[in-house]
Design a protein around this motif. Structure first.
Motif, short mmCIF file in Angstrom:
data_model
loop_
_atom_site.label_atom_id
_atom_site.label_comp_id
_atom_site.label_asym_id
_atom_site.label_seq_id
_atom_site.Cartn_x
_atom_site.Cartn_y
_atom_site.Cartn_z
N ILE A 55 44.04 31.96 33.95
CA ILE A 55 44.45 33.60 34.47
C ILE A 55 43.75 33.24 36.46
CG2 ILE A 55 44.06 35.77 34.17
CD1 ILE A 55 44.23 35.58 31.29
N GLU A 57 42.16 34.42 38.88
CA GLU A 57 41.66 36.10 39.06
C GLU A 57 41.28 37.08 39.85
OE1 GLU A 57 36.80 34.95 38.72
OE2 GLU A 57 37.13 35.33 36.57
N ASN A 60 45.41 38.07 39.04
CA ASN A 60 45.37 38.54 37.08
C ASN A 60 46.88 37.73 36.77
OD1 ASN A 60 43.97 39.42 35.66
ND2 ASN A 60 44.70 41.75 35.37
#
Length: 109
Positions: A55, A57, A60
């Motif tokens: 993922i 960050e 997201n």
């Protein structure tokens, strides 16, 4: 991309009890992840199936997700997968538990 080789510190997700509450396989079952150049290597102490999710960050957004059957090692070429500079969360499901860690990819200077 550039990464000067780093072991990714993996932690079990809190409240990570498998269905039935009996725990994973054994206490000796473990998982490790290492990032070298643009290659992510995930190693397991015994054969199991696993799921890998990466993922971004900052957005997201899931940038990688795949499942693997009966293996002790997974090698992912991050550049081939189009994963570029940024901070990422690595999530791995193995031995009946979720594990997580973080890593950063930076452009070569």
């Amino acid at each position: 991309m550039y990464c000067n080789g780093q072991k990714i510190d993996l932690k079990e997700t809190p409240g990570n009890e498998p269905i039935g509450g009996e725990g994973g396989k054994s206490l000796t079952d473990s998982i490790s992840a290492y990032l070298g150049a643009d290659i992510l290597t995930i190693s397991l102490t015994s054969v199991t199936s696993l799921q890998v999710v990466i993922i971004n960050e900052s957005t997201n957004q899931t940038v990688y997700s795949d499942s693997f059957a009966s293996t002790t090692q997974v090698i992912i070429d991050l550049e081939d997968e189009g994963i570029g500079e940024g901070s990422y969360m690595l999530r791995i499901y193995a031995f009946g538990k979720w594990w997580w860690g973080e890593f950063v990819l930076e452009d070569e200077e």
